[in-house]
Design an enzyme around this catalytic site. Structure first.
Site, short mmCIF file in Angstrom:
data_model
loop_
_atom_site.label_atom_id
_atom_site.label_comp_id
_atom_site.label_asym_id
_atom_site.label_seq_id
_atom_site.Cartn_x
_atom_site.Cartn_y
_atom_site.Cartn_z
N ARG A 85 0.82 -1.21 0.00
CA ARG A 85 0.00 0.00 0.00
C ARG A 85 0.85 1.27 0.00
O ARG A 85 0.52 2.25 -0.63
CB ARG A 85 -0.95 -0.01 1.19
CG ARG A 85 -1.98 1.11 1.08
CD ARG A 85 -3.20 0.84 1.88
NE ARG A 85 -2.93 1.11 3.29
CZ ARG A 85 -3.81 0.93 4.26
NH1 ARG A 85 -4.99 0.43 3.98
NH2 ARG A 85 -3.51 1.21 5.49
N ILE A 132 -9.24 1.72 0.36
CA ILE A 132 -9.05 2.41 1.64
C ILE A 132 -7.66 3.04 1.62
O ILE A 132 -6.68 2.40 1.22
CB ILE A 132 -9.22 1.43 2.81
CG1 ILE A 132 -10.69 1.04 2.89
CG2 ILE A 132 -8.72 2.04 4.11
CD1 ILE A 132 -11.03 0.04 3.95
N HIS A 178 -20.12 10.09 0.08
CA HIS A 178 -20.54 8.80 0.63
C HIS A 178 -22.07 8.73 0.60
O HIS A 178 -22.74 9.69 0.99
CB HIS A 178 -20.03 8.66 2.07
CG HIS A 178 -20.43 7.36 2.70
ND1 HIS A 178 -19.81 6.17 2.37
CD2 HIS A 178 -21.39 7.06 3.59
CE1 HIS A 178 -20.38 5.18 3.05
NE2 HIS A 178 -21.34 5.70 3.81
C1 GRF Z 1 -21.55 6.96 -5.42
O1 GRF Z 1 -22.75 6.43 -4.95
C2 GRF Z 1 -20.76 7.53 -4.29
O2 GRF Z 1 -21.56 8.06 -3.27
C3 GRF Z 1 -20.00 6.35 -3.78
O3 GRF Z 1 -19.68 5.61 -4.93
C4 GRF Z 1 -20.60 5.89 -5.95
C5 GRF Z 1 -19.82 6.36 -7.12
O4 GRF Z 1 -20.59 6.47 -8.28
N1 GRF Z 1 -18.87 6.77 -3.01
P1 GRF Z 1 -19.96 7.09 -9.58
O5 GRF Z 1 -18.70 6.29 -9.92
O6 GRF Z 1 -19.64 8.53 -9.31
O7 GRF Z 1 -20.99 6.92 -10.63
#
Ligand code: GRF
Length: 216
Positions: free
Chosen positions: A67, A94, A111
């Protein structure tokens, strides 16, 4: 005023990246994307960036021994592009504390839940299962603990009686796309800053209306 230099880090379809690309197409938008980084070579978002003429870099975690080496490559790429704000948008690795701390207060994430509830995966399914009335999405500054850090912006969305994971995701995603460019704008315009572990705002309307569900 010079525009804020962004990197967007993705792993998948990149619809949030697309929302940022579209916002940056406006000459008055105060930020511009200088590089899109994906840890997955097959990420669809890469094509979105290429189409928009943005530099793309694949930094495949599988190509690195550990990592630390992977994150060193990320860091070097961000530095090479003189990035000022890192936008994680569906980046599914992560990140370690060393990397996160190097970008402290200069890295945000989106998120799909109302943090601090429902960190981690399958947020929509878990919210439906628990019977909570609201789900949503959050943009926050990144800290070493997963899905943690000062909250910048949130959208709350009511959960319908017959809601499914898919229908809820479809309901929330357009708000993610509205929020990400708006959140970046708040930072670029110096209207949001971190103080005492929280985001504080100046000259920003926080709204006053409550949301009741079911409607009465
Ligand atoms: C979204 O739902 C975001 O909240 C989450 O991963 C998804 C990404 O979607 N972290 P995209 O690749 O932007 O279409």
């Amino acid at each position: 005023m010079a525009k804020l230099r962004l990197a967007v880090m993705i792993s998948g379809s990149g619809t949030n990246l697309q929302a940022l690309i579209d916002a940056c197409a406006d000459p008055d938008y105060p930020a511009e994307i200088h590089v899109v980084i994906s840890n997955r070579p097959e990420a669809k978002g890469i094509q979105r960036a290429e189409k928009a003429g943005i530099d793309t870099v694949i930094i495949d975690h599988k190509a690195y021994d550990d990592r630390e080496a992977f994150e060193e490559a990320l860091h070097t790429c961000l530095k090479d592009h003189r990035v000022q704000l890192v936008c994680l948008a569906g980046f599914m690795r992560i990140l370690g504390a060393d990397f996160v701390n190097r970008w402290r207060d200069r890295m945000i994430n989106i998120h799909p839940s109302l943090l601090p509830s429902y960190k981690g995966l399958h947020t929509h399914a878990r919210a439906i299962e628990d019977g909570v009335r609201f789900a949503g999405c959050t943009i926050h500054f990144v800290r070493p603990e997963m899905d943690n850090g000062p909250i910048l912006m949130q959208t709350a969305v009511p959960i319908a009686s017959d809601e499914t994971e898919e229908s809820l995701a479809a309901k929330i995603l357009p708000y993610e796309h509205q929020m990400y460019p708006a959140a970046v704008r708040l930072i670029a315009d110096s209207k949001a800053r971190i103080s005492g572990g929280k985001v504080v705002f100046n000259d920003t309307d926080m709204g006053a209306k409550g949301l009741i569900s079911p409607v009465i």
